[in-house]
Design a protein around this motif. Structure first.
Motif, short mmCIF file in Angstrom:
data_model
loop_
_atom_site.label_atom_id
_atom_site.label_comp_id
_atom_site.label_asym_id
_atom_site.label_seq_id
_atom_site.Cartn_x
_atom_site.Cartn_y
_atom_site.Cartn_z
N SER A 80 0.84 -1.21 0.00
CA SER A 80 0.00 0.00 0.00
C SER A 80 0.87 1.25 0.00
N ASP B 253 -6.18 -1.27 -4.66
CA ASP B 253 -5.52 -1.83 -3.47
C ASP B 253 -6.42 -2.90 -2.87
N GLU B 254 -6.06 -4.16 -3.08
CA GLU B 254 -6.83 -5.29 -2.57
C GLU B 254 -8.33 -5.12 -2.85
MG LIG Z 1 -2.21 -2.68 2.35
#
Ligand SMILES: [Mg+2]
Ligand SMILES: Nc1ncnc2c1ncn2[C@@H]1O[C@H](COP(=O)(O)OP(=O)(O)O)[C@@H](O)[C@H]1O
Lengths: 244, 838
Positions: free
Chosen positions: A52, A171-172
């Motif tokens: 991240s 992000d994910e």
């Molecule tokens: Mg992360």
């Protein structure tokens, strides 16, 4: 002619160091890699490895401690908050693990948001159109807390694509979803991505998802390595490494 | 595009009720300021109007000679109304008896302000009349019926003219208030004045000219008139500041309005700050998202500023409407007689109110908004990232400064503002200490089994900073409520004490020494309680330190309120003797008269402070009085302050008893007679024809009604402040519930029982409420002491009852509010809670 540079994202020796109560902590070792226009790249790695953080630097949400990042020919170095925000508005779309919809706006209004910020006049029509594409045309007036997680993420995807960004950071995106919904969201994401030829940088710890990208980078304790795999990688860049 | 976005966010927040507190707070502060300042302006103008009643006009020109008729023509050309009255002292004869009377010859226009009241029964209840006596008629005061044995339609001679007595004169507006009384009044028509032949050379006559009109017309006229006036002959009177008992009560009430509205503003401001803080926190995510999506700082500022403008505008509009309504209600409760007109002066309170609304909305949301603007976009990835701006000091300084400025700007009174502000600071500082003390104690107590109490303590410990902020706002709120409550109680009590049940409504003067025992038995036989008898000796005040002083007696001096002395006393002085200090008297200089023999050459005298100042008399001065043919010299040994608000006989000069030995005094006293026994008065007074009786019921009623009316207004304001306080408490509890939400959800998920969670939250609020209440009681005492002694000129006292009451109320109210919002929170299911957290 609008000449698109070969590399949509160029990074050179970027590091991130943060101050903590126990002194300085280097979260990212020097990282260099490039992403071509239209390419899809997955960054995989364990939780806490720095994925991240890398994403936030690439997207100009945070500033590097050292090194250079160039997005679509524009160097982030030396840009202020405002300029980076403008750049994001013009070129970047986002999808987050926790959806990050504005709770006090309806689904339609959430999708309109980036278009309005960019000053587009037909934001509403466009938003409706794209909501229909993600299969939520009839849910436009609903607020996020009236939607399921999968639906919220589909709204977020619609929001990410409305401005036709050149680069999409995710992000994910399926991290908070069950398998069925996750797959649905995945499919939608890749479908839209291919349709608009967007450059995609996707952070995940899900290997299957990573497989669907053209390239996979592996993050481990702040170090990034390219995974060579069976897939036909067109031009595997030489990764420059510097001992930290 | 940003305005659409602003509108959308605003609409949604409004629909969810998130803006209610801010809206109510702005509405409340605007309404409070508007209604109170409108009301006090109206009260002020009503009082000016009433003062005008006392001089029967807006302006009066008194003259020793008739004035040039062109002066009056000019006044009328200037658009002024005029009336004329001539005063003279003369003898009146009837039934072969005579009496000195104060003759008034008036034009039919008299009085321009106030009312003449007449009746057909001596000492009967007066009724307002529009008439004035016709030619040949005389209206005569009750006392004269008594002393001259008059009846209605009998005749009375004044000067060379015989009049028929057609009515009993009970009140004229410009009579002043003098316990010792002037001569009884006789009102006749001005057309009959010449026929009486009493205005010839050598007689003492005052010509009074009355004017009413717009104040600018009056000023213009005076500007024109002034160069023509001769100081020796003329005196220009205008409505002056009312220093009467009523005037002072009202002045104090106005100060209370001011204080209360200041507090209402402070409370509203606090609730705006709390609610804005909460609003800001709830918008960290949207701001981070918008920034991530490319919104510039400017766009975000505009989006939120516009929302503030929306809410401020709405609040100000609602507040203005509510304020108008509230003051209309107060006015209609308080004085049916007050005319309600939307004159120009209504703009001033309106401007102040709108200004207050704007300042409240902007200044107290400023810091939360600045914090909101500084939220980094990175928050979308790092969820725990808050605002970049995080100095509490800035917040305290900004909010504190704004509050102080607002107080100062609004009250124009730096003393009140500073008193409230400093006691607030002291409160905050001591609360900080207590909070940390509590946390320390809590750590000791919190060990062991996890019950509801332990959970409560643990939570208090963990969020020490948040809790101290909460504690402070609870405590300040409770303190402000206490201040207003106590002030209101003390003030209303003091007013009531001033005019308790059974306050004398009749005064008797001229009771001779021989009449005294007979009068005492006569009254006690008839079950009428009579006050102390004060001996009075009439004297002429002739010299100060052997320097002669003017003692000529003119109408206005004789008729005016006792207090007004000029170069000389202007009339005969009423001396009394005593060695006990009268009720409501305080020696401010020198020592009070003792029973002992004189120490120096002369006996002592105590002088009232007002007259001492007017006549420039100080300690050690030698005063000379002429009693009959004798001369009495006394030395000033003390100066007294006298409470003229007590309806009791008071004296300018109190002499040592020995100095007046050998003179025969008359006595004055007062008594109370119930309204329903009023008819008995004739029988009561009948054997004592020479005793002069004054009926002050009308005065008392007036005083009482004003006090009652103002008390109603004060009650109303108390309610207003209570609402403001409740608003703060609700805002605060609501905000702290947000913080608890996550923790509750987790506890719930982990399987904690609802009752246990609820109990722990309620305990937590109870603990906070008790501490806040206790601190508030202490701070309240400090603030009250300063306010009462420095601003309201009241006796400050400790209010022990609140030391117990405040913590109890704090615990009760805060606990209940906490329980209500906790109950609401827990009635939502867990997954909903968890989802809201995301
Ligand atoms: Mg992360
Ligand atoms: N501002 C910061 N201060 C201290 N530590 C940080 C900060 N930002 C990130 N970290 C740490 O850096 C590491 C990488 O975090 P992150 O990039 O979120 O990892 P990932 O996304 O791969 O799970 C984590 O151990 C995290 O705790």
């Amino acid at each position: 002619m609008n000449s698109t540079p070969a590399n949509m994202i160029e990074t050179k020796n970027i590091t991130k160091v943060v101050d903590t109560t126990e002194g300085q902590l280097q979260i990212l070792q020097p990282i260099s890699f490039n992403v071509k226009a239209g390419e899809s790249v997955a960054i995989v790695g364990a939780s806490g490895s720095g994925k991240s953080t890398l994403l936030s630097l690439l997207a100009g949400l945070d500033e590097v401690s050292d090194g250079d990042i160039v997005l679509d020919g524009k160097a982030l170095k030396g840009m202020g908050e405002e300029e980076r925000a403008q750049l994001r508005g013009e070129k970047v779309g986002f999808i987050f693990q926790s959806f990050m919809l504005v709770q006090s706006l309806t689904a339609l209004e959430n999708v309109m948001l980036p278009a309005e910020i960019a000053g587009m006049h037909d934001a509403k029509e466009k938003a409706q159109e794209i909501l229909e594409k993600v299969g939520l045309g009839h849910r436009g007036t609903h607020y996020p807390n009236q939607l399921s997680g999968g639906e919220q993420q589909r709204v977020a995807i619609a929001r990410a694509f409305i401005t036709k960004p050149k680069i999409l950071f995710a992000d994910e995106p399926t991290g908070n979803l069950d398998a069925a919904n996750g797959t649905k969201v995945e499919n939608l994401l890749f479908e839209l991505n291919q349709g608009s030829n967007t450059t995609l940088v996707l952070v995940t710890h899900d290997n299957e998802l990573a497989e669907r990208c053209q390239r996979q980078l592996h993050m481990h304790a702040g170090e990034l390595t390219e995974l060579s795999n069976d897939k036909d990688v067109v031009e595997n860049e030489q990764l420059e490494r510097q001992a930290g | 595009m940003w305005y659409k976005l602003a509108w959308r966010l605003f609409r949604h927040e409004a629909r969810r009720g998130e803006l209610t507190i801010i809206l109510l707070a702005i509405t409340l502060s605007v309404a409070a300021v508007l209604s109170l300042s409108l009301f006090s302006e109206r009260l002020q103008s009503a009082l000016t109007e009433r003062s005008a009643d006392f001089i029967a006009a807006d302006r009066v020109l008194d003259s020793r000679k008739p004035v040039d008729p062109t002066w009056l023509e000019n006044a009328e050309e200037n658009g002024l109304n005029t009336a004329h009255q001539v005063y003279a002292r003369s003898m009146a004869f009837a039934n072969e008896q005579m009496s000195l009377v104060s003759l008034r010859a008036a034009t039919p226009e008299f009085p321009l302000k106030g009312d003449i009241k007449t009746t057909d029964q001596p000492f009967g209840v007066g009724v307002v009349t529009e008439d004035t006596p016709k030619s040949g008629e005389a209206w005569v005061e009750s006392r004269l019926f008594q002393s001259l044995g008059l009846e209605l339609n009998s005749t009375i001679d004044v000067g060379d003219m015989t009049f028929t007595v057609t009515r009993v004169l009970s009140e004229v507006p410009d009579s002043g208030f003098n316990v010792f009384g002037g001569d009884p009044k006789v009102l006749i028509s001005i057309d009959d004045l010449d026929a009486t032949n009493i205005t010839g050379p050598g007689s003492r006559v005052t010509y009074s000219y009355f004017f009413t009109g717009e104040s600018n017309q009056l000023d213009d006229y005076y500007d024109w008139l002034e160069p023509n006036l001769d100081r020796e002959l003329h005196r220009w009177e205008s409505v002056e500041d009312d220093d009467s008992a009523i005037g002072r009560s009202v002045a104090r009430a106005e100060q209370f309005f001011l204080l209360a509205s200041l507090l209402a503003i402070v409370l509203a401001a606090v609730s705006i700050a709390v609610a804005a803080q909460r609003y800001s926190q709830r918008h960290y995510d949207p701001v981070a998202i918008m920034k991530t999506l490319g919104a510039s700082k400017g766009t975000i500022q505009k989006v939120y500023l516009l929302q503030i403008i929306f809410i401020a505008t709405l609040g100000i509009l609602l507040g203005t409407a509510a304020g108008m309504l509230i003051q209309q209600v107060i006015v209609s409760i308080v004085a049916e007689r007050m005319d309600i007109t939307l004159d120009g002066w209504h703009w001033r309170p309106l401007i102040i109110a709108v200004f207050t609304g704007v300042i409240c909305a902007l200044m107290f949301s400023l810091y939360p908004m600045l914090k909101l603007f500084s939220v980094p976009p990175l928050r979308v990835l790092r969820r725990q990232m808050g605002a970049g701006l995080s100095s509490r000091l800035i917040q305290f300084v900004a909010a504190g400064g704004a509050i102080l400025l607002l107080m100062w700007a609004y009250s124009n009174n730096i003393v009140i503002s500073l008193i409230l502000f400093i006691s607030g600071i002291v409160l905050v500082a001591s609360l900080m200490l207590v909070t940390y003390g509590l946390i320390w104690v809590g750590r000791k107590l919190g060990q062991g089994k996890m019950g509801a109490w332990q959970l409560a303590w643990a939570r208090i410990q963990r969020r020490s900073m948040d809790n101290s902020v909460q504690l402070i706002s609870f405590a300040i709120t409770i303190m402000l409520l206490l201040i207003v409550l106590v002030m209101r109680n003390d003030m209303v009590q003091q007013w009531r004490d001033q005019l308790p049940e059974g306050t004398p409504n009749y005064f008797m003067a001229n009771i001779t020494e021989t009449q005294l025992p007979e009068l005492q038995t006569h009254f006690s036989d008839r079950d009428v309680q009579v006050d102390n008898y004060f001996p009075v000796i009439r004297a002429r005040f002739v010299a100060i330190n052997d320097e002669k002083i003017r003692t000529d007696v003119t109408k206005e001096e004789e008729e005016n309120v006792e207090r007004e002395g000029r170069d000389g006393l202007g009339r005969e002085a009423n001396l009394t003797w005593s060695t006990t200090l009268g009720e409501g008297n305080t020696v401010i200089e020198g020592t009070w008269l003792s029973d002992e023999e004189k120490t120096g050459e002369f006996y002592g005298v105590s002088v009232e402070s007002g007259i001492a100042e007017n006549l420039n008399i100080g300690l050690g001065d030698l005063l000379t009085f002429n009693i009959g043919s004798e001369i009495v010299n006394v030395e000033v040994t003390s100066v007294r302050e006298v409470n003229w608000q007590s309806m009791r006989p008071n004296f300018f000069f109190v002499l040592h008893p020995k100095s007046l030995e050998g003179f025969s005094p008359t006595y004055i006293t007062s008594f109370h007679l119930d309204k329903d026994r009023k008819t008995e008065i004739t029988g009561l007074m009948q054997p004592f024809a020479s005793v002069t009786l004054f009926d002050v019921d009308a005065r008392l009623d007036q005083l009482r009604s004003i006090i009652d009316q103002v008390s109603v207004a004060v009650e109303f304001i108390l309610v207003l402040v209570l609402v403001a306080g409740a608003l703060v408490l609700i805002a605060q509890v609501q905000a702290s519930m947000d913080e608890r939400q996550q923790e509750l959800a987790i506890l719930r998920t982990l399987g904690a029982k609802g009752t246990m969670i609820r109990a722990s939250v309620v305990f937590e609020f109870i603990i906070i409420g008790v501490v806040a209440g206790a601190m508030a009681a202490v701070a309240n005492e400090l603030a009250l002491f300063l306010l009462q002694s420095q601003v309201f000129e009241m006796q400050a006292a400790i209010h022990w009852e609140f030391w117990l009451l405040a913590p109890a109320i704090g615990a009760g109210v805060v606990g209940i509010l906490g329980a209500i919002s906790c109950w609401r929170l827990l009635s939502l299911n867990t997954s909903h809670l968890l989802r809201q957290m995301v």
